[in-house]
Design an enzyme around this catalytic site. Structure first.
Site, PDB file in Angstrom:
ATOM      1  N   ARG A   1     -19.599 -26.482  37.052  1.00  0.00           N
ATOM      2  CA  ARG A   1     -20.696 -26.488  36.072  1.00  0.00           C
ATOM      3  C   ARG A   1     -21.489 -25.172  36.147  1.00  0.00           C
ATOM      4  NH1 ARG A   1     -25.731 -29.793  38.756  1.00  0.00           N
ATOM      5  NH2 ARG A   1     -24.991 -29.691  40.901  1.00  0.00           N
TER       6      ARG A   1
ATOM      7  N   SER B   1     -29.190 -30.098  34.930  1.00  0.00           N
ATOM      8  CA  SER B   1     -28.035 -30.511  35.736  1.00  0.00           C
ATOM      9  C   SER B   1     -26.715 -29.962  35.205  1.00  0.00           C
ATOM     10  CB  SER B   1     -27.931 -32.039  35.782  1.00  0.00           C
ATOM     11  OG  SER B   1     -29.058 -32.586  36.411  1.00  0.00           O
TER      12      SER B   1
ATOM     13  N   GLU C   1     -26.378 -39.072  22.712  1.00  0.00           N
ATOM     14  CA  GLU C   1     -25.142 -38.282  22.750  1.00  0.00           C
ATOM     15  C   GLU C   1     -24.383 -38.335  21.431  1.00  0.00           C
ATOM     16  OE1 GLU C   1     -26.076 -40.534  24.980  1.00  0.00           O
ATOM     17  OE2 GLU C   1     -26.649 -39.277  26.683  1.00  0.00           O
TER      18      GLU C   1
ATOM     19  N   PHE D   1     -21.577 -39.997  29.888  1.00  0.00           N
ATOM     20  CA  PHE D   1     -22.324 -40.307  28.663  1.00  0.00           C
ATOM     21  C   PHE D   1     -21.750 -39.548  27.464  1.00  0.00           C
ATOM     22  CE2 PHE D   1     -25.727 -40.362  32.071  1.00  0.00           C
ATOM     23  CZ  PHE D   1     -25.510 -41.694  32.376  1.00  0.00           C
TER      24      PHE D   1
ATOM     25  N   HIS E   1     -20.236 -33.456  35.989  1.00  0.00           N
ATOM     26  CA  HIS E   1     -20.411 -34.593  36.911  1.00  0.00           C
ATOM     27  C   HIS E   1     -19.302 -35.626  36.742  1.00  0.00           C
ATOM     28  CE1 HIS E   1     -24.258 -32.588  36.894  1.00  0.00           C
ATOM     29  NE2 HIS E   1     -24.728 -33.358  37.852  1.00  0.00           N
TER      30      HIS E   1
ATOM     31  N   ASP F   1     -24.426 -41.718  42.848  1.00  0.00           N
ATOM     32  CA  ASP F   1     -24.953 -42.350  41.632  1.00  0.00           C
ATOM     33  C   ASP F   1     -24.149 -43.572  41.205  1.00  0.00           C
ATOM     34  OD1 ASP F   1     -27.159 -40.746  41.390  1.00  0.00           O
ATOM     35  OD2 ASP F   1     -26.204 -39.286  40.061  1.00  0.00           O
TER      36      ASP F   1
ATOM     37  N   ARG G   1     -19.724 -31.651  39.625  1.00  0.00           N
ATOM     38  CA  ARG G   1     -21.063 -31.349  40.121  1.00  0.00           C
ATOM     39  C   ARG G   1     -21.028 -30.538  41.412  1.00  0.00           C
ATOM     40  NH1 ARG G   1     -25.192 -35.740  42.658  1.00  0.00           N
ATOM     41  NH2 ARG G   1     -23.568 -35.738  44.237  1.00  0.00           N
TER      42      ARG G   1
END
Lengths: 296, 310
Positions: B7, B34, B55, B80, B106, B114, B164
């Site tokens: 990322r 992020s 989204e 998402f 991620h 998470d 990530r």
């Protein structure tokens, strides 16, 4: 190179948007009403020939598209469908494709005889049951409800720096306002002050299964749009003077605009009017004849 | 070589693109710090659209921007981005064939603590199955940076899958040139070939270190999942006695299926093991704990290597 000034950082909207006031007199209104009637006849013949399609929601929005395309509202060049500074038209309720294709043919995007392969395999202009940008004059695919306002807003954001007077018109069905994404887009356009975006709700109040209000009531619809930050007009969507007046209104310098056009599903054909049954059914020979008689 | 998350390579690539191409626009759905799209937003605020937590709206807005001649990068967490916009991706992006670059960060179990709602393990299956889509998963910072630049040149819709966590640098600027549709051979051997993608390239390299000189293993980074580099895959399968695929993704619809399809189509049969999530939702835990428990770690690759070469 001109520095792009898109609106990501909430720049004030351009003040250069011109009002589009063209003289509107009785003969012009009568002319548009006649064109709408002719368009309705073509739509019914097209759906009849294809053997399937969506007459109800095509007939309800016919007056709106007639005003947009033939009332000097939409700025377009059918000989150059991708002309950079053009106004954009999006039919978010893509099932009214018969209306869109008949309108585009009438506007000169392609010859009327090319409509013959509507909904047929190997269609030369890709005249699918729901629109696709392979067809001249179509900006984006639709057919899955709820996406058109977001797409229209993206176009509005993209063209604004370079073509501040160009506008994006998106025709929405009332049923598709039940899709949450419409309200996501409504919030986005208000946030970015996308005043070059104009939504028109073809509020025919009838969906496939049921009355829209019995599926999920949208009222109070004006309050909803207003609370989402939109300038809200409400008109009779079959009164050509009212439609033209709303479409000619100068752009609001602060807010995107929605025109809630109260319409009748199947407008113009008595046995189709207000009927769920004519949402997605083609008329047979007999019913076509009956319908065309009413539209003489 | 730059150690870092893919990322971060994406963020660096975007900033470069911002300077070189005025048509580049970037969208995010409220997680730009992020996803690193904020790097672009900070520098080019006029071309950055934070659409908030919506989204579907973001993806369709990107399609609209593309139809207005822009080159939009629509960014969010992979879970998402695709989870909330499958239909929008199908109709407004892929079917309409708009020039939208979708970037999901991620991804996979590597996201860790998470938990499964954040661990996207079906996005390669989703996106590979969509006509018109190009699907890319870079393996390190530098490849992610270059892939971002390459996506801006590609005409048409694409999905890029990013991670990530930091990974060790594999590629050096100047000596490596990322090309869409081209796999890269990181180590040439003959006993077995491992086709790995994304974070599993690092895991594979760890496994090779563990196994030492016991086996002569080929390592191929498959950074374009679609279109797949069939020529390199067939060539390397021919040069090796056994085959392993490795991905931080469910075993259905990802790299393993893609490679096996190529082999079946060409009537090639070799001993084979698939390293992937075993059609299950995982749980919370650190990335390394999850890789160990759910069969993705270097230890599992070593075990698989021993089995296919036994």
């Amino acid at each position: 190179m001109v520095k792009s000034a898109l609106s990501g950082n909430l720049k004030p909207p351009p003040k250069t948007l011109l009002s589009r006031r063209f003289p509107l007199n009785n003969s012009k209104v009568t002319h548009l009403e006649n064109r709408a009637k002719q368009l309705r006849r073509k739509i019914l013949k097209l759906i009849h020939k294809a053997g399937s399609g969506h007459p109800g929601g095509s007939l309800s929005a016919t007056d709106i598209l007639t005003a947009l395309f033939f009332g000097d509202i939409l700025q377009y060049d059918p000989k150059d469908p991708k002309k950079p500074g053009r106004d954009r038209f999006l039919l978010s309720k893509g099932h009214a494709s018969a209306l869109l294709y008949c309108t585009l043919a009438e506007a000169g995007y392609f010859p009327e005889e090319d409509l013959a392969d509507y909904r047929k395999i190997n269609s030369k202009l890709f005249l699918s049951g729901h629109p696709h940008p392979k067809t001249p004059g179509v900006e984006i695919a639709s057919g899955s409800l709820g996406q058109g306002l977001s797409v229209g807003h993206g176009i509005a954001l993209g063209i604004r720096p370079e073509f501040p007077s160009a506008r994006v018109y998106v025709v929405l069905g009332d049923g598709e306002l039940q899709e949450g994404q419409i309200w996501e887009a409504a919030m986005s356009a208000a946030k970015f002050k996308s005043t070059n975006l104009i939504a028109i709700v073809d509020n025919n109040k009838v969906a496939q299964d049921n009355l829209t209000k019995d599926l999920k009531d949208l009222e109070p619809l004006e309050d909803k749009w207003k609370s989402f930050g939109w300038e809200t007009l409400r008109i009779d969507g079959h009164d050509m003077s009212q439609i033209m007046e709303a479409l000619q209104k100068p752009v609001n310098p602060e807010q995107p605009r929605v025109i809630i056009a109260d319409t009748i599903k199947g407008k113009g054909v008595s046995f189709m009017e207000g009927q769920t049954a004519w949402h997605g059914v083609a008329p047979n020979d007999e019913k076509l004849e009956e319908a065309l008689k009413e539209l003489e | 070589m730059v150690d870092g998350a893919t990322r971060d390579g994406y963020g660096a690539g975007l900033v470069e693109l911002g300077a070189s191409n005025p048509d580049i626009v970037v969208l995010d759905s409220g997680v730009s710090d992020s996803t690193r799209s904020k790097k672009f937003g900070d520098k080019y605020p006029d071309r950055f659209f934070n659409m908030g937590i919506s989204e579907g709206d973001m993806v369709c807005t990107a399609a609209g921007l593309a139809q207005a001649g822009k080159i939009p990068f629509a960014t969010s967490f992979a879970c998402f981005l695709l989870g909330r916009s499958m239909d929008q991706t199908l109709v407004s992006v892929a079917y309409s064939n708009t020039n939208v670059k979708m970037v999901g960060t991620h991804s996979g179990l590597a996201v860790g603590e998470d938990g499964p709602s954040a661990q996207m393990i079906v996005d390669l299956a989703y996106t590979r199955a969509i006509p018109n889509m190009t699907v890319i998963q870079p393996a390190d910072w530098e490849e992610a940076r270059q892939a971002t630049l390459a996506l801006a040149e590609l005409k048409g819709p694409a999905y890029m899958r990013l991670g990530r966590s930091n990974v060790k640098g594999i590629y050096e600027e100047g000596s490596y040139k990322f090309e869409i549709g081209k796999a890269s051979v990181l180590k040439q051997g003959s006993d077995a070939v491992i086709f790995a993608t994304g974070s599993m390239v690092e895991e594979t390299l760890k496994a090779i270190e563990q196994i030492g000189s016991d086996l002569d293993v080929t390592v191929v980074n498959i950074s374009t999942l679609k279109p797949l580099d069939e020529a390199t895959i067939l060539d390397q399968v021919g040069k090796n006695k056994a085959v392993i695929t490795a991905e931080d993704h469910n075993r259905i619809g990802g790299l393993g299926d893609a490679v096996c399809e190529v082999l079946m189509n060409h009537r090639v049969s070799k001993p084979y093991k698939r390293i992937a999530v075993n059609d299950t939702f995982a749980e919370t835990g650190s990335a390394s704990e999850l890789y160990e428990k759910y069969g993705l770690s270097a230890n599992h690759i070593v075990k698989a290597l021993k089995e296919v070469t036994a």
